[in-house]
Design a protein around this motif. Structure first.
Motif, PDB file in Angstrom:
ATOM      1  N   LEU A 147       0.823  -1.203   0.000  1.00 50.69           N
ATOM      2  CA  LEU A 147       0.000   0.000   0.000  1.00 50.69           C
ATOM      3  C   LEU A 147       0.861   1.258   0.000  1.00 50.69           C
ATOM      4  O   LEU A 147       0.560   2.230  -0.710  1.00 50.69           O
ATOM      5  N   ALA A 148       1.921   1.250   0.780  1.00 57.39           N
ATOM      6  CA  ALA A 148       2.822   2.397   0.811  1.00 57.39           C
ATOM      7  C   ALA A 148       3.484   2.603  -0.552  1.00 57.39           C
ATOM      8  O   ALA A 148       3.658   3.742  -1.013  1.00 57.39           O
ATOM      9  N   GLU A 149       3.834   1.506  -1.199  1.00 58.52           N
ATOM     10  CA  GLU A 149       4.440   1.600  -2.536  1.00 58.52           C
ATOM     11  C   GLU A 149       3.434   2.157  -3.540  1.00 58.52           C
ATOM     12  O   GLU A 149       3.771   3.010  -4.375  1.00 58.52           O
ATOM     13  N   LEU A 150       2.194   1.684  -3.474  1.00 57.09           N
ATOM     14  CA  LEU A 150       1.149   2.183  -4.368  1.00 57.09           C
ATOM     15  C   LEU A 150       0.886   3.661  -4.128  1.00 57.09           C
ATOM     16  O   LEU A 150       0.736   4.453  -5.076  1.00 57.09           O
ATOM     17  N   LEU A 151       0.831   4.057  -2.890  1.00 57.44           N
ATOM     18  CA  LEU A 151       0.595   5.452  -2.544  1.00 57.44           C
ATOM     19  C   LEU A 151       1.656   6.370  -3.148  1.00 57.44           C
ATOM     20  O   LEU A 151       1.351   7.479  -3.603  1.00 57.44           O
ATOM     21  N   ALA A 152       2.885   5.909  -3.164  1.00 53.97           N
ATOM     22  CA  ALA A 152       3.994   6.726  -3.657  1.00 53.97           C
ATOM     23  C   ALA A 152       4.180   6.650  -5.171  1.00 53.97           C
ATOM     24  O   ALA A 152       4.987   7.390  -5.729  1.00 53.97           O
ATOM     25  N   ASP A 153       3.418   5.778  -5.843  1.00 57.97           N
ATOM     26  CA  ASP A 153       3.583   5.555  -7.279  1.00 57.97           C
ATOM     27  C   ASP A 153       2.808   6.603  -8.073  1.00 57.97           C
ATOM     28  O   ASP A 153       1.583   6.530  -8.212  1.00 57.97           O
ATOM     29  N   CYS A 175      -3.993   5.549   0.601  1.00 55.18           N
ATOM     30  CA  CYS A 175      -3.864   6.540   1.677  1.00 55.18           C
ATOM     31  C   CYS A 175      -4.931   6.322   2.731  1.00 55.18           C
ATOM     32  O   CYS A 175      -4.645   6.354   3.940  1.00 55.18           O
ATOM     33  N   TYR A 176      -6.146   6.066   2.291  1.00 54.94           N
ATOM     34  CA  TYR A 176      -7.253   5.850   3.226  1.00 54.94           C
ATOM     35  C   TYR A 176      -6.992   4.628   4.099  1.00 54.94           C
ATOM     36  O   TYR A 176      -7.183   4.670   5.318  1.00 54.94           O
ATOM     37  N   ALA A 177      -6.540   3.534   3.475  1.00 49.97           N
ATOM     38  CA  ALA A 177      -6.280   2.308   4.228  1.00 49.97           C
ATOM     39  C   ALA A 177      -5.145   2.517   5.228  1.00 49.97           C
ATOM     40  O   ALA A 177      -5.257   2.140   6.406  1.00 49.97           O
ATOM     41  N   LEU A 178      -4.068   3.110   4.786  1.00 50.61           N
ATOM     42  CA  LEU A 178      -2.919   3.317   5.673  1.00 50.61           C
ATOM     43  C   LEU A 178      -3.274   4.231   6.841  1.00 50.61           C
ATOM     44  O   LEU A 178      -2.849   4.002   7.980  1.00 50.61           O
ATOM     45  N   THR A 179      -4.055   5.257   6.558  1.00 54.03           N
ATOM     46  CA  THR A 179      -4.472   6.169   7.620  1.00 54.03           C
ATOM     47  C   THR A 179      -5.403   5.462   8.593  1.00 54.03           C
ATOM     48  O   THR A 179      -5.280   5.596   9.819  1.00 54.03           O
ATOM     49  N   SER A 180      -6.346   4.694   8.066  1.00 57.56           N
ATOM     50  CA  SER A 180      -7.270   3.954   8.923  1.00 57.56           C
ATOM     51  C   SER A 180      -6.542   2.954   9.810  1.00 57.56           C
ATOM     52  O   SER A 180      -6.978   2.683  10.937  1.00 57.56           O
ATOM     53  N   TRP A 181      -5.442   2.406   9.289  1.00 60.64           N
ATOM     54  CA  TRP A 181      -4.701   1.393  10.037  1.00 60.64           C
ATOM     55  C   TRP A 181      -3.567   1.979  10.861  1.00 60.64           C
ATOM     56  O   TRP A 181      -2.686   1.257  11.340  1.00 60.64           O
ATOM     57  N   GLY A 182      -3.601   3.299  11.063  1.00 64.38           N
ATOM     58  CA  GLY A 182      -2.650   3.940  11.971  1.00 64.38           C
ATOM     59  C   GLY A 182      -1.220   3.937  11.494  1.00 64.38           C
ATOM     60  O   GLY A 182      -0.292   3.971  12.313  1.00 64.38           O
ATOM     61  N   GLU A 183      -1.012   3.949  10.179  1.00 59.47           N
ATOM     62  CA  GLU A 183       0.333   3.876   9.630  1.00 59.47           C
ATOM     63  C   GLU A 183       0.904   5.275   9.373  1.00 59.47           C
ATOM     64  O   GLU A 183       0.232   6.149   8.832  1.00 59.47           O
ATOM     65  N   ALA A 184       2.153   5.440   9.734  1.00 60.24           N
ATOM     66  CA  ALA A 184       2.810   6.738   9.555  1.00 60.24           C
ATOM     67  C   ALA A 184       2.810   7.173   8.100  1.00 60.24           C
ATOM     68  O   ALA A 184       2.683   8.369   7.798  1.00 60.24           O
ATOM     69  N   ALA A 185       2.944   6.237   7.167  1.00 60.79           N
ATOM     70  CA  ALA A 185       2.956   6.588   5.750  1.00 60.79           C
ATOM     71  C   ALA A 185       1.659   7.267   5.335  1.00 60.79           C
ATOM     72  O   ALA A 185       1.653   8.197   4.523  1.00 60.79           O
ATOM     73  N   GLY A 186       0.551   6.801   5.885  1.00 62.25           N
ATOM     74  CA  GLY A 186      -0.730   7.431   5.592  1.00 62.25           C
ATOM     75  C   GLY A 186      -0.805   8.836   6.147  1.00 62.25           C
ATOM     76  O   GLY A 186      -1.244   9.772   5.468  1.00 62.25           O
ATOM     77  N   MET A 191      -8.983   9.068   9.915  1.00 55.46           N
ATOM     78  CA  MET A 191      -8.180   9.567  11.030  1.00 55.46           C
ATOM     79  C   MET A 191      -8.759   9.097  12.367  1.00 55.46           C
ATOM     80  O   MET A 191      -8.017   8.708  13.271  1.00 55.46           O
ATOM     81  N   GLU A 192     -10.074   9.150  12.478  1.00 57.57           N
ATOM     82  CA  GLU A 192     -10.699   8.700  13.723  1.00 57.57           C
ATOM     83  C   GLU A 192     -10.577   7.191  13.881  1.00 57.57           C
ATOM     84  O   GLU A 192     -10.247   6.695  14.962  1.00 57.57           O
ATOM     85  N   ASP A 193     -10.814   6.463  12.790  1.00 57.97           N
ATOM     86  CA  ASP A 193     -10.761   5.000  12.859  1.00 57.97           C
ATOM     87  C   ASP A 193      -9.382   4.501  13.294  1.00 57.97           C
ATOM     88  O   ASP A 193      -9.282   3.488  13.996  1.00 57.97           O
ATOM     89  N   GLY A 194      -8.338   5.195  12.884  1.00 53.87           N
ATOM     90  CA  GLY A 194      -6.990   4.709  13.148  1.00 53.87           C
ATOM     91  C   GLY A 194      -6.361   5.177  14.443  1.00 53.87           C
ATOM     92  O   GLY A 194      -5.189   4.870  14.707  1.00 53.87           O
ATOM     93  N   SER A 195      -7.123   5.884  15.274  1.00 50.79           N
ATOM     94  CA  SER A 195      -6.508   6.485  16.463  1.00 50.79           C
ATOM     95  C   SER A 195      -5.930   5.444  17.417  1.00 50.79           C
ATOM     96  O   SER A 195      -4.808   5.601  17.929  1.00 50.79           O
ATOM     97  N   ASP A 196      -6.651   4.361  17.665  1.00 49.77           N
ATOM     98  CA  ASP A 196      -6.146   3.334  18.584  1.00 49.77           C
ATOM     99  C   ASP A 196      -4.939   2.608  17.999  1.00 49.77           C
ATOM    100  O   ASP A 196      -3.956   2.331  18.705  1.00 49.77           O
ATOM    101  N   GLY A 237       2.874   3.352  17.611  1.00 48.18           N
ATOM    102  CA  GLY A 237       3.833   4.419  17.881  1.00 48.18           C
ATOM    103  C   GLY A 237       3.850   5.515  16.842  1.00 48.18           C
ATOM    104  O   GLY A 237       4.813   6.284  16.756  1.00 48.18           O
ATOM    105  N   SER A 238       2.779   5.606  16.057  1.00 45.33           N
ATOM    106  CA  SER A 238       2.717   6.642  15.017  1.00 45.33           C
ATOM    107  C   SER A 238       1.906   7.850  15.461  1.00 45.33           C
ATOM    108  O   SER A 238       1.507   8.676  14.634  1.00 45.33           O
TER     109      SER A 238
END
Length: 257
Positions: free
Chosen positions: A40-46, A58-69, A107-112, A118-119
């Motif tokens: 997903l991070a690779e796709l986001l940057a492509d 971006c939506y998935a990474l953000t929802s899953w609390g990933e720094a890349a998102g 953003m709300e979904d990924g808060s926990d 640690g992101s």
């Protein structure tokens, strides 16, 4: 089957999934979502990938609390209209971009998960970036989804600056593509979680510029949320500038506590 199909249309147990958002939702509780993060991070940057797919990444990474998102959200907020996926979702009410409103949900979904991974610091930067867009970008009433008390406390100055930029825009008669005054009232109301006098002051500034019925109706929520002399003064202001329907709601709000 393309790599994006594998990411967005195949579930964690190998089952076909028509709606990619179902996979994102499932990943909130399924740790196997982490196996998809690198792709997903690779796709986001492509830059050659389809804008819709980059947005989903971006939506998935953000929802899953990933720094890349979160980093992508911050970058997108620098120039929203120039981001590749802008307008890939169109709001049905105002026919404006809807991607940032959906990112507010993510953003709300990924808060926990952000706390677990640690992101949190990256998420905090993304929160600030989105708040700073609220005078220009439509959020469909979703700004408060990710504005908990801690986020509000950390962003009071940004909230105030954003509301006041919007007020200047309204006062100057700049054409608006969505109901900016109501969105600004909602943002001001969020500040009541930690600073009620500031929230009331900001909402009053918005309403002084454009006292629309919808904005006034949303502003009544501040009467419910606050207490003290500022609350009664604001209630009186709403009753003075509003119609009978607004006055009725104000009376009910004052009677609630």
């Amino acid at each position: 089957m393309t790599s994006s199909d594998l990411l967005f249309h195949v579930g964690f147990d190998g089952e076909p999934v028509a709606d990619p958002y179902e996979i994102v939702d499932a990943g909130l509780e399924d740790p196997r979502h982490t196996t998809r993060v690198p792709a997903l991070a690779e796709l986001l940057a492509d830059g050659s990938a389809a804008p819709e797919e980059r947005y989903l990444a971006c939506y998935a990474l953000t929802s899953w609390g990933e720094a890349a998102g979160y980093r992508a959200v911050v970058e997108a907020a620098r120039n929203p209209a120039a981001v590749a996926w802008y307008d890939t979702i169109i709001d049905r009410t105002y026919s404006v971009d809807g991607t940032f409103a959906q990112l507010a949900v993510a953003m709300e979904d990924g808060s926990d998960l952000a706390e677990e991974k640690g992101s949190g610091p990256d998420r905090a930067l993304a929160v600030t970036a989105l708040v700073g867009l609220a005078d220009r970008v439509y959020f469909d009433g979703k700004l408060e989804y990710f504005l908990d008390a801690a986020s509000v406390a950390a962003n009071l100055e940004v909230i105030a600056a954003t509301v006041r930029r919007g007020v200047r825009s309204l006062a100057d008669g700049v054409p608006q593509r969505f109901d900016l005054s109501t969105q600004l009232v909602d943002l001001a109301a969020a500040a009541a979680r930690t600073d009620a006098p500031l929230a009331i002051a900001l909402a009053t500034e918005v309403l002084a510029a454009t006292p629309s019925h919808r904005a006034l109706n949303h502003a009544v929520d501040l009467v419910y949320r606050t207490s003290g002399p500022e609350r009664r003064g604001f209630a009186g202001y709403l009753a003075a500038v509003g119609d009978d329907a607004i006055r009725s709601r104000v009376t009910a709000a004052l009677a609630s506590s």
